[in-house]
Scaffold this motif. Structure first.
Motif, mmCIF file in Angstrom:
data_model
loop_
_atom_site.group_PDB
_atom_site.id
_atom_site.type_symbol
_atom_site.label_atom_id
_atom_site.label_comp_id
_atom_site.label_asym_id
_atom_site.label_seq_id
_atom_site.Cartn_x
_atom_site.Cartn_y
_atom_site.Cartn_z
ATOM 1 N N ARG A 1 -13.045 -37.644 13.110
ATOM 2 C CA ARG A 1 -11.653 -37.953 13.271
ATOM 3 C C ARG A 1 -10.871 -36.967 13.869
ATOM 4 N NH1 ARG A 1 -10.903 -34.029 7.573
ATOM 5 N NH2 ARG A 1 -11.124 -31.959 8.797
ATOM 6 N N PRO A 2 -9.574 -37.161 14.139
ATOM 7 C CA PRO A 2 -8.684 -36.540 14.968
ATOM 8 C C PRO A 2 -8.560 -35.028 14.711
ATOM 9 C CG PRO A 2 -7.825 -38.521 14.516
ATOM 10 C CD PRO A 2 -8.852 -38.730 13.674
ATOM 11 N N CYS A 3 -7.996 -34.143 15.500
ATOM 12 C CA CYS A 3 -7.886 -32.908 14.916
ATOM 13 C C CYS A 3 -6.836 -32.995 14.099
ATOM 14 C CB CYS A 3 -7.770 -31.867 16.026
ATOM 15 S SG CYS A 3 -9.321 -31.624 17.000
ATOM 16 N N PRO A 4 -6.860 -32.206 12.879
ATOM 17 C CA PRO A 4 -5.570 -32.340 12.044
ATOM 18 C C PRO A 4 -4.359 -31.599 12.608
ATOM 19 C CG PRO A 4 -7.311 -30.805 11.262
ATOM 20 C CD PRO A 4 -7.847 -31.512 12.202
ATOM 21 N N PRO A 5 -3.173 -32.092 12.358
ATOM 22 C CA PRO A 5 -2.056 -31.228 12.967
ATOM 23 C C PRO A 5 -2.014 -30.041 12.113
ATOM 24 C CG PRO A 5 -1.336 -32.693 11.059
ATOM 25 C CD PRO A 5 -2.761 -33.125 11.527
ATOM 26 N N GLU A 6 -1.322 -28.788 12.756
ATOM 27 C CA GLU A 6 -1.205 -27.378 12.389
ATOM 28 C C GLU A 6 -0.293 -27.366 11.254
ATOM 29 O OE1 GLU A 6 0.222 -23.029 13.939
ATOM 30 O OE2 GLU A 6 -0.035 -24.801 15.162
ATOM 31 N N VAL A 7 -0.513 -26.802 10.422
ATOM 32 C CA VAL A 7 0.564 -26.820 8.922
ATOM 33 C C VAL A 7 0.905 -25.085 8.932
ATOM 34 C CG1 VAL A 7 0.938 -26.869 6.531
ATOM 35 C CG2 VAL A 7 -0.700 -28.723 7.743
ATOM 36 N N GLN A 8 2.256 -25.080 9.135
ATOM 37 C CA GLN A 8 2.550 -23.788 8.662
ATOM 38 C C GLN A 8 2.625 -23.095 7.512
ATOM 39 O OE1 GLN A 8 4.168 -21.874 10.975
ATOM 40 N NE2 GLN A 8 4.669 -23.131 12.721
ATOM 41 N N SER A 9 2.061 -22.049 7.483
ATOM 42 C CA SER A 9 1.658 -21.480 6.013
ATOM 43 C C SER A 9 2.883 -20.415 5.725
ATOM 44 C CB SER A 9 0.376 -20.489 6.090
ATOM 45 O OG SER A 9 0.160 -19.905 4.911
ATOM 46 N N PHE A 10 3.561 -20.667 4.578
ATOM 47 C CA PHE A 10 4.852 -19.946 4.199
ATOM 48 C C PHE A 10 4.291 -19.369 2.882
ATOM 49 C CE2 PHE A 10 6.854 -23.884 6.437
ATOM 50 C CZ PHE A 10 7.580 -23.125 7.197
ATOM 51 N N LYS B 1 -3.729 -41.888 8.858
ATOM 52 C CA LYS B 1 -2.603 -40.936 8.808
ATOM 53 C C LYS B 1 -3.203 -39.458 8.212
ATOM 54 C CE LYS B 1 0.883 -44.242 8.064
ATOM 55 N NZ LYS B 1 2.187 -44.651 7.434
ATOM 56 N N TRP B 2 -2.719 -38.492 8.400
ATOM 57 C CA TRP B 2 -3.036 -37.150 7.713
ATOM 58 C C TRP B 2 -2.133 -36.892 6.679
ATOM 59 C CZ3 TRP B 2 -7.102 -34.904 8.399
ATOM 60 C CH2 TRP B 2 -7.910 -34.823 9.908
ATOM 61 N N PHE B 3 -2.860 -36.725 5.428
ATOM 62 C CA PHE B 3 -2.141 -36.215 4.202
ATOM 63 C C PHE B 3 -2.476 -35.051 3.924
ATOM 64 C CE2 PHE B 3 -1.976 -40.720 4.280
ATOM 65 C CZ PHE B 3 -0.818 -40.943 3.954
ATOM 66 N N THR B 4 -1.650 -33.938 3.476
ATOM 67 C CA THR B 4 -1.878 -32.612 3.047
ATOM 68 C C THR B 4 -2.197 -32.719 1.532
ATOM 69 O OG1 THR B 4 -0.996 -30.182 3.013
ATOM 70 C CG2 THR B 4 0.604 -31.959 2.857
ATOM 71 N N ALA B 5 -2.987 -31.886 1.355
ATOM 72 C CA ALA B 5 -3.316 -31.596 -0.127
ATOM 73 C C ALA B 5 -2.213 -30.712 -1.040
ATOM 74 C CB ALA B 5 -4.508 -31.003 -0.538
ATOM 75 N N ARG B 6 -1.295 -30.053 -0.031
ATOM 76 C CA ARG B 6 -0.297 -29.354 -0.652
ATOM 77 C C ARG B 6 0.979 -29.473 0.007
ATOM 78 N NH1 ARG B 6 -0.755 -22.813 -0.781
ATOM 79 N NH2 ARG B 6 0.916 -22.218 -2.183
ATOM 80 N N GLU B 7 1.878 -30.003 -0.679
ATOM 81 C CA GLU B 7 3.027 -30.295 -0.043
ATOM 82 C C GLU B 7 4.330 -29.343 -0.354
ATOM 83 O OE1 GLU B 7 4.400 -34.207 -1.048
ATOM 84 O OE2 GLU B 7 2.413 -35.145 -0.552
ATOM 85 N N PHE B 8 4.678 -28.346 0.862
ATOM 86 C CA PHE B 8 5.589 -27.406 0.651
ATOM 87 C C PHE B 8 6.758 -27.548 -0.100
ATOM 88 C CE2 PHE B 8 2.757 -24.481 2.563
ATOM 89 C CZ PHE B 8 1.708 -25.248 3.591
ATOM 90 N N ASP B 9 7.534 -28.802 0.438
ATOM 91 C CA ASP B 9 8.673 -29.005 0.319
ATOM 92 C C ASP B 9 8.880 -29.613 -1.187
ATOM 93 O OD1 ASP B 9 9.131 -32.458 1.593
ATOM 94 O OD2 ASP B 9 7.429 -31.369 0.956
#
Length: 694
Positions: free
Chosen positions: A292-301, A360-368
């Protein structure tokens, strides 16, 4: 061959053969999806079809050397073992139609090599292509990759967290196993050259086949070539590879694509894993379904919470798991999915889980959605935020008892925000508020006062910043019982920072947890400002040049003096940037360090030599409590510097439009981001006069 016609008229549809023959039509249409490259079916006249009988039996399946197959074994239970054909299917006269295969998960007892043997052709079927990201429900008939040996039939008995399932296996003795999603597939039967139920062919990689059109008496079949794996993964591309070796089963490792090996395999070179002797990085052939492609970086707030799905960095790879226990000091106990081990990890060794679904990349945790109402959208490797230059606010509805923040524009407190509670409404545009942190002069009770609606906003959503703040990031600092906006101008040891406040020209040290990301209330939404970019862009280096030589008259600067530096570069004329004198260099030059400009690598504040002609002392701090008026000469704080401008209009809510003559632009600013213009003339500060906009 026999055939029948299905005729259409406005009143009715008739056919001229027995119902059994009509069923052949539907059987034919049912098998259309089984053609390996069909993606669309167009019927020019759906009520005029001529269908020919197809033979009831096809020739036996033939296999070529290298084909991936599965071999049926029935002792002690029915299981299909993965294998590879070593010799092409022989004629019936040799070895009684048997096929010579090498098992992939079945090993010789006397040696560590893979077992090879002749098997009956009737016990061999092709290996079905992988169906990625397939989800199951209770009662589904499935096949389980049993003990990493082969595929056993079963039925989904329960659905667990983290993509795990309970499966009841077929057999004499009842056995329930716990299986992860990747270890399941839909139960299918290989029947006369096709899979039943049919495969979903949009997920199957195919060889490139030119587009062909087949026409037969009104039926039009368009055969399209499907997308190749080669189009998804190119040579040199950085990817993540899921390993299935003992000791690292199910972990993802960073690698680079070297070349394609067939239509569904690639040769990769790992970036962390090395060969046994440690002399070079490991290379191996990998199936495309494990890449799989490398996943995008997710800012950890935020700090992770109980049961959050994460990837944990362990043994040079990312292991899937979930948060079992939240410990103190930004540490967690993580339960790894594949091994069910529970290990302790620091926050920096974890990342939010993301799933690669339909390219497509889908995060398991949506910050917004789960944490705040911030207007944030996740893109590859960055968080794009809609920003407007002004701090214009919408008109939220404030009710009694509502907790809010109130802005102060009093001298010495401009731009600071204080938490309060709405006590009552006073007219249409004012409210009586009671502060939660400010008290009366005698300290006997909380301070109450009237506040204009333009100085009130809802409390911003809590953003608990776990990772460190960055250089020149805009923050709110908790100081004197309120929040003050400033810039990170130095990152210190021990989770401490130096923060620069442009309204008071001060630098103060703060702990990490006394800061919060700066947010602005814009058009009824909270917008995070730490990645704000505006129309006017400031270069990291001003490239100041000495003009006419000489030293500015009557001005000498000592080490540590706070100054401002002017830019005369095209597009930046009239802007001044705060700095500190490091040391004099002689010949009218100084080495100084900017307080709001950073080096190209963004690791430290910019230091450079500047001619004294471009330097002036920091002006006197004048915080104007009264509103500015049209035509007032002001300096506006913009992108780390003070820009000379002139007030055009006074807006509602202590906002203004300011005209910049050098850039020929008009921008909107809050009151706290403006200061009265002062000019340094003959060693003293002179207030600028009101003028006319030309």
């Amino acid at each position: 061959s026999t055939f029948f016609n299905l005729k259409h008229s406005p009143e009715k549809c008739t056919y001229n053969k027995a119902p059994t023959q009509l069923s052949l039509l539907f059987l034919f249409l049912l098998h259309l999806p089984l053609l390996p490259t069909i993606s669309t079916l167009t019927v020019s006249n759906p009520f005029s079809l001529r269908v020919f009988h197809m033979p009831l039996h096809t020739t036996p399946q033939c296999f070529n050397k290298g084909d991936a197959v599965e071999v049926l074994k029935t002792n002690p239970f029915t299981i299909w073992l993965p294998a590879t054909v070593l010799r092409s299917t022989p004629c019936k006269k040799t070895r009684n139609g048997q096929i010579y295969v090498e098992f992939q998960t079945h090993y010789c007892e006397e040696s560590s090599g893979s077992r090879r043997e002749y098997v009956n052709a009737g016990d061999v079927r092709p290996a079905p292509p992988p169906e990625l990201h397939r989800y199951f429900k209770v009662g589904d008939n499935v096949e389980v990759f049993y003990k990493e040996k082969g595929w056993r039939k079963g039925k989904v008995d329960g659905i667990l967290e983290n993509s795990m399932y309970f499966v009841l296996l077929d057999g004499v003795e009842e056995e329930i196993v716990k299986v992860e999603q990747w270890g399941l597939r839909v139960y299918r039967v290989w029947d006369d050259g096709s899979w039943l139920p049919p495969l979903e062919f949009q997920q199957i990689p195919q060889k490139n086949i030119p587009e062909v059109e087949l026409k037969s008496r009104g039926v039009k079949l368009r055969i399209m070539c499907s997308r190749s794996w080669k189009e998804t993964f190119s040579e040199g591309m950085s990817v993540e590879v899921k390993r299935d070796k003992e000791g690292c089963y199910g972990s993802w490792h960073t690698a680079a694509i070297i070349e394609s090996v067939g239509y569904d395999k690639f040769l990769v070179e790992y970036q962390k894993l090395k060969t046994v002797n440690g002399s070079q990085f490991l290379k191996e052939e990998v199936d495309a379904s494990c890449i799989r492609p490398c996943p995008p970086e997710v800012q950890s707030f935020h700090q992770f919470e109980h049961l959050d799905r994460v990837d944990a960095w362990l043994n040079d790879g990312w292991w899937e798991g979930h948060i079992k226990v939240v410990l103190g000091g930004l540490k967690y106990i993580v339960c790894l999915t594949t091994t069910e081990e529970e290990l302790v990890f620091e926050h920096s060794m974890l990342r939010p889980r993301q799933e690669w679904v339909k390219e497509k990349w889908f995060t398991a945790r949506e910050f917004d959605k789960t944490r705040s109402s911030s207007d944030m959208t996740l893109k590859s490797k960055e968080l794009k935020i809609r920003i407007k230059c002004s701090g214009r606010t919408s008109k939220p509805k404030f009710s009694k008892g509502m907790r809010v923040e109130v802005r102060s524009d009093e001298e010495g407190y401009q731009g600071s925000w204080y938490t309060a509670v709405i006590v009552d409404s006073i007219g249409e545009h004012k409210f009586l508020v009671e502060y939660l942190t400010l008290r009366t002069e005698d300290e006997s009770e909380p301070l109450k006062e009237k506040a204009d609606v333009s100085d009130i906003r809802p409390c911003p959503p809590v953003i608990q910043r776990i990772d460190r703040f960055k250089m020149l990031e805009e923050v709110d600092a908790w100081y004197n019982e309120g929040w003050w906006v400033g810039l990170i101008c130095k990152i210190l040891d021990g989770l401490k920072y130096m923060v620069y406040f442009w309204t008071t020209n001060e630098e103060l040290v703060f702990d990490h947890f006394t800061l919060r990301p700066h947010q602005e209330w814009i058009d009824g939404k909270w917008v995070i400002a730490f990645m704000k970019k505006s129309k006017l862009q400031v270069k990291s280096k001003l490239n100041l040049k000495r003009q006419n030589g000489g030293v500015a008259s009557h001005t000498n600067f000592c080490v540590g003096a706070k100054v401002e530096v002017r830019s005369d570069e095209e597009g930046y004329q009239g802007s001044w940037y705060p700095a500190t004198i490091v040391r004099p260099l002689g010949n009218g030059k100084y080495l100084l360090q900017y307080q709001t400009l950073e080096t190209d690598d963004e690791t430290d504040l910019l230091t450079e030599e500047v001619d004294a002609l471009f330097i002036r002392p920091s002006p006197l701090v004048i915080q104007q409590a009264d509103q500015f008026r049209p035509l007032d000469e002001v300096d506006a704080w913009h992108d780390g510097g003070w820009w000379a401008g002139q007030v055009c209009k006074v807006l509602i809510g202590s906002n203004y439009t300011v005209y910049f003559r050098t850039a020929n632009e008009i921008l909107e600013f809050q009151h706290s981001d403006l200061r009265p213009r002062q000019n340094w003339l003959d060693g003293e500060w002179i207030a600028a006069k009101r003028g006319r906009i030309s």
